[in-house]
Design an enzyme around this catalytic site. Sequence first.
Site, PDB file in Angstrom:
ATOM      1  CB  SER A 112     -30.207  38.379 -70.649  1.00 41.47           C
ATOM      2  OG  SER A 112     -31.249  37.981 -69.804  1.00 41.47           O
ATOM      3  CG  ASP A 252     -28.218  42.142 -63.624  1.00 39.93           C
ATOM      4  OD1 ASP A 252     -29.315  41.791 -64.072  1.00 39.93           O
ATOM      5  OD2 ASP A 252     -27.144  42.049 -64.247  1.00 39.93           O
ATOM      6  CG  HIS A 279     -31.029  42.178 -67.043  1.00 40.11           C
ATOM      7  ND1 HIS A 279     -30.230  41.180 -66.514  1.00 40.11           N
ATOM      8  CD2 HIS A 279     -31.660  41.616 -68.117  1.00 40.11           C
ATOM      9  CE1 HIS A 279     -30.386  40.073 -67.219  1.00 40.11           C
ATOM     10  NE2 HIS A 279     -31.227  40.312 -68.207  1.00 40.11           N
TER      11      HIS A 279
END
Length: 300
Positions: A112, A252, A279
């Site tokens: 991320s 995601d 995610h």
Amino acid sequence: MTYQIRPSTSKGRVPFSDGETWYRITGDLSSGITPLVLAHGGPGATHQYLLSLTALASSRPVIHYDQIGCGNSTHLQDAEPSYWTVDLFLEELDNLLDQLGIADDYHLLGQSWGGMLAAEHAVRRPAGLKRLVISNSPASMPLWIEAAESLRAQLPAEVEATLREHEDAETTDSPEYAAAMKVFYDKHVCRVVPNPPEVAAAFGSIEADPTVYHTMNGPSEFHVVGSLKDWTIVDRLPEIAVPTLVLSGAYDEAQPVCVAPYAEQIPGARWEVFAESSHLPNVEEPQRYVEVVEAFLRGE
């Protein structure tokens, strides 16, 4: 979801800026095997939700760390907003690599925000970086926001109305907003519900000290009003010169529109999508995630 978190071999702190960076090592850095450094997301989360990746320590040393302002590292709640910059976290990563004596030989996996940071690190072509994994990361925050708007449009109308109401009123700290956020998060952040303890702990750390997250991102994953809102690395990605693996989940919040530039602009990059994940495929499909990353790090 099946994985075991391996115990650390050592833990420590290194001085950095106005505080210290905490780290955790699983394995032996003196083994001569290229270690893997893990950069967590947020900005403002902790290493905890990446602890499933201690499974990779069966083949190489694995280094987790908490970025400054987060987790076990020094918290600086009184720092000016201008203190929290991409360059700060790049300097911290360089400092950690130097202090651990691995700056001339390491792999880097960023998840991320950590993937954004890892890409920023890689475009500078550090001599010691051998392989790069960018996991569930946008190459552009405007594209991330575009993806979030698309996903929000698919939420139940009453949920989206609650989100808009509190964002417009700047009451995003309300229980109603938190409940509506959870609907989005359960679909597009972590589909293992209830969240595993280490994932819950990472989210809890943001709630306990939201300084970094609120300054750089905003009050939620999809309401980005912080200093990163205009960030992009798309035009610099061709500068990355190491083998690169790009990872994302089918559900995601990092939708293809914001992930694709990594695969398209980094020479030779590979892109793997986890069909059952959002995610956090490292906890949603942990065995396959480890297998894919391990094969890439072995050069397969």
